[in-house]
Scaffold this active site. Structure first.
Site, PDB file in Angstrom:
ATOM      1  N   ASP A  51      60.858 -22.576  28.611  1.00  0.00           N
ATOM      2  CA  ASP A  51      62.222 -22.618  28.087  1.00  0.00           C
ATOM      3  C   ASP A  51      62.775 -23.959  28.541  1.00  0.00           C
ATOM      4  OD1 ASP A  51      65.079 -20.544  27.921  1.00  0.00           O
ATOM      5  OD2 ASP A  51      65.123 -22.577  28.684  1.00  0.00           O
ATOM      6  N   LYS A  96      67.623 -10.848  33.083  1.00  0.00           N
ATOM      7  CA  LYS A  96      67.989 -11.566  34.306  1.00  0.00           C
ATOM      8  C   LYS A  96      68.180 -10.618  35.503  1.00  0.00           C
ATOM      9  CE  LYS A  96      69.583 -15.539  31.784  1.00  0.00           C
ATOM     10  NZ  LYS A  96      69.539 -15.106  30.395  1.00  0.00           N
ATOM     11  N   ASP A 105      65.236 -22.940  21.942  1.00  0.00           N
ATOM     12  CA  ASP A 105      65.050 -23.817  23.108  1.00  0.00           C
ATOM     13  C   ASP A 105      63.746 -23.528  23.835  1.00  0.00           C
ATOM     14  OD1 ASP A 105      65.733 -21.350  24.072  1.00  0.00           O
ATOM     15  OD2 ASP A 105      67.106 -22.096  25.612  1.00  0.00           O
TER      16      ASP A 105
HETATM   17  N1  GDD Z   1      74.181 -18.050  17.316  1.00  0.00           N
HETATM   18  C1  GDD Z   1      74.259 -17.989  18.624  1.00  0.00           C
HETATM   19  N2  GDD Z   1      75.436 -17.553  19.193  1.00  0.00           N
HETATM   20  N3  GDD Z   1      73.192 -18.348  19.369  1.00  0.00           N
HETATM   21  C2  GDD Z   1      73.306 -18.272  20.714  1.00  0.00           C
HETATM   22  C3  GDD Z   1      74.491 -17.853  21.364  1.00  0.00           C
HETATM   23  C4  GDD Z   1      75.616 -17.469  20.555  1.00  0.00           C
HETATM   24  O1  GDD Z   1      76.701 -17.106  21.028  1.00  0.00           O
HETATM   25  N4  GDD Z   1      74.268 -17.902  22.712  1.00  0.00           N
HETATM   26  C5  GDD Z   1      73.013 -18.342  22.878  1.00  0.00           C
HETATM   27  N5  GDD Z   1      72.425 -18.586  21.679  1.00  0.00           N
HETATM   28  C6  GDD Z   1      71.073 -19.091  21.433  1.00  0.00           C
HETATM   29  C7  GDD Z   1      70.705 -20.297  22.273  1.00  0.00           C
HETATM   30  O2  GDD Z   1      70.981 -21.498  21.593  1.00  0.00           O
HETATM   31  C8  GDD Z   1      69.209 -20.106  22.504  1.00  0.00           C
HETATM   32  O3  GDD Z   1      68.434 -20.640  21.458  1.00  0.00           O
HETATM   33  C9  GDD Z   1      69.047 -18.585  22.473  1.00  0.00           C
HETATM   34  O4  GDD Z   1      70.200 -18.066  21.802  1.00  0.00           O
HETATM   35  C10 GDD Z   1      68.938 -17.981  23.878  1.00  0.00           C
HETATM   36  O5  GDD Z   1      70.102 -18.372  24.611  1.00  0.00           O
HETATM   37  P1  GDD Z   1      69.970 -19.032  26.064  1.00  0.00           P
HETATM   38  O6  GDD Z   1      71.346 -19.286  26.545  1.00  0.00           O
HETATM   39  O7  GDD Z   1      69.019 -20.156  26.048  1.00  0.00           O
HETATM   40  O8  GDD Z   1      69.398 -17.789  26.865  1.00  0.00           O
HETATM   41  P2  GDD Z   1      68.414 -17.738  28.116  1.00  0.00           P
HETATM   42  O9  GDD Z   1      67.412 -18.839  28.044  1.00  0.00           O
HETATM   43  O10 GDD Z   1      69.225 -17.627  29.339  1.00  0.00           O
HETATM   44  O11 GDD Z   1      67.678 -16.317  27.872  1.00  0.00           O
HETATM   45  C11 GDD Z   1      67.091 -15.990  26.622  1.00  0.00           C
HETATM   46  O12 GDD Z   1      65.859 -16.677  26.439  1.00  0.00           O
HETATM   47  C12 GDD Z   1      64.829 -16.346  27.402  1.00  0.00           C
HETATM   48  C13 GDD Z   1      63.583 -17.117  27.025  1.00  0.00           C
HETATM   49  O13 GDD Z   1      63.835 -18.474  27.007  1.00  0.00           O
HETATM   50  C14 GDD Z   1      66.873 -14.467  26.559  1.00  0.00           C
HETATM   51  O14 GDD Z   1      66.434 -14.165  25.255  1.00  0.00           O
HETATM   52  C15 GDD Z   1      65.830 -14.031  27.586  1.00  0.00           C
HETATM   53  O15 GDD Z   1      65.541 -12.641  27.410  1.00  0.00           O
HETATM   54  C16 GDD Z   1      64.536 -14.835  27.393  1.00  0.00           C
HETATM   55  O16 GDD Z   1      63.594 -14.495  28.426  1.00  0.00           O
HETATM   56 MG    MG Z   2      67.166 -20.548  26.962  1.00  0.00          MG
END
Ligand code: GDD
Ligand code: MG
Length: 324
Positions: A213, A155, A104
């Site tokens: 993001d 976070k 994403d």
């Molecule tokens: N397979 C799988 N299973 N993928 C998952 C799961 C799960 O249970 N949960 C989340 N993901 C995938 C999401 O689809 C996304 O591509 C990625 O893992 C990160 O999940 P998000 O839910 O979008 O997390 P975020 O945006 O709050 O935080 C993450 O991304 C940030 C940057 O955009 C973390 O990696 C942060 O450290 C980072 O800064």
């Molecule tokens: Mg994300």
């Protein structure tokens, strides 16, 4: 090298659209979010492994109908395993090292250079880092000499962020990182695993171009704008018979004769915008119908949405088959 792509999240911040469509399939600047991330991979990647979960069948079907340039394998999770659990579940047979991509994010980066940085530095991996104004919704890195990551907080509470450099969700890891993830249960890679990797040598790679993001409505539209400005929508013209400024990315079968457009619009497959309607800074998903003299601004309209004649939709996210 192989690439492991995390695609299992629920996309809760993009509801109600994500109640029926996984966020990775929402089109921005003319193609799904997932395909923009995959565009960052070098052409010589040997295999792309998609760690799917939520709505895995829809991702599978889309990837089958719109083939990628690398061999692809999807590994679905029966239950959400979190980022770390998803890596563990899908990670058998990974190359050493491998690319890890969140699905994403949008960025301007040459990932082959990140792999080169890992080869040059050793250690367990190189995490790309983006500089943001407000690091609180992300994983935040503290950086030491030679951009070695010396601390990592996912976070953080207000005032506890060690810097404004955050995990950009694009990295290269040694395969041993997968061994550090406990199996058989949900695991947050960022909270439970990354802090323990630091003593083995994890390095930051600072991104200099744009990054975002796309996981919230506001950031999704901002990401779309950045992709248009970067020329990622190709030579996007106005649809036949439309006028205004654009750019507009019109997908297969979209029509908008006599409609006007401001900047940064995606018209999904089969979208119909009638004469006298105006659309700007928006995403209209497959089969949406905007009737005459209606206005759509700063909005994301789910599949088969209808905006009635003369109505104005501004700053809204509408789910599949909604009517406004
Ligand atoms: N397979 C799988 N299973 N993928 C998952 C799961 C799960 O249970 N949960 C989340 N993901 C995938 C999401 O689809 C996304 O591509 C990625 O893992 C990160 O999940 P998000 O839910 O979008 O997390 P975020 O945006 O709050 O935080 C993450 O991304 C940030 C940057 O955009 C973390 O990696 C942060 O450290 C980072 O800064
Ligand atoms: Mg994300």
């Amino acid at each position: 090298m192989k690439a492991l792509v995390l695609i299992g999240g629920f996309g809760t911040r993009l509801r109600p659209i994500t109640l029926t469509v996984p966020k990775q399939l929402i089109p921005l600047a003319g193609k799904p979010m997932l395909y923009h991330v995959l565009d960052l991979l070098p052409a010589d990647v040997d295999e792309v492994v998609l760690a799917t979960g939520y709505k895995a069948d829809l991702i599978d079907a889309y990837v089958r109908e719109h083939p990628l340039r690398w061999p692809v394998r999807t590994v679905p999770e029966a239950e959400p395993l979190g980022t770390g659990g998803g890596m563990k579940n899908a990670g058998s047979g990974m190359s050493d090292p491998f690319y890890l991509l969140n699905s994403d994010v949008i960025a301007s980066v040459e990932l082959a250079k990140v792999a080169d940085a890992h080869a040059a530095r050793g250690g367990v991996g190189v995490m790309t880092l983006a500089e943001v104004d407000d690091p609180r919704p992300y994983g935040v890195a503290a950086l030491g000499e030679n951009d070695r990551i010396t601390g990592f907080v996912e976070k953080p509470e207000p005032e506890r962020a060690p810097s404004r450099w955050i995990n950009a969700g694009l990295a290269v890891y040694a395969r041993e990182v997968l061994d550090a993830i406990p199996g058989g249960r949900p695991v947050s890679f960022e909270r439970e695993v990354v802090p323990g990797l630091l003593e083995r040598g994890l390095y930051g790679y600072r991104l200099t171009g744009y990054w975002d993001d796309a996981g919230t409505p506001e950031r999704l539209l901002r990401s779309q704008r950045l992709l248009f400005e970067d020329g990622r929508a190709g030579r996007s013209r106005l649809p036949a018979g439309a006028f205004g400024t654009g750019p507009v990315a019109a997908m297969a079968g979209a029509s908008a004769e006599g409609a006007s457009f401001g900047p940064h619009v995606t018209l999904g497959p089969g979208v119909r915008v009638e004469a006298g309607a105006h659309v700007e800074n928006s995403i209209l998903m497959e089969g949406t119908h905007v009737e005459r003299e209606a206005t759509v601004v700063g909005s994301i309209l789910g599949p088969h949405t209808r905006v009635r004649a003369g109505h104005r939709v501004a700053g809204q996210v509408l789910g599949e088959r909604a009517e406004a």
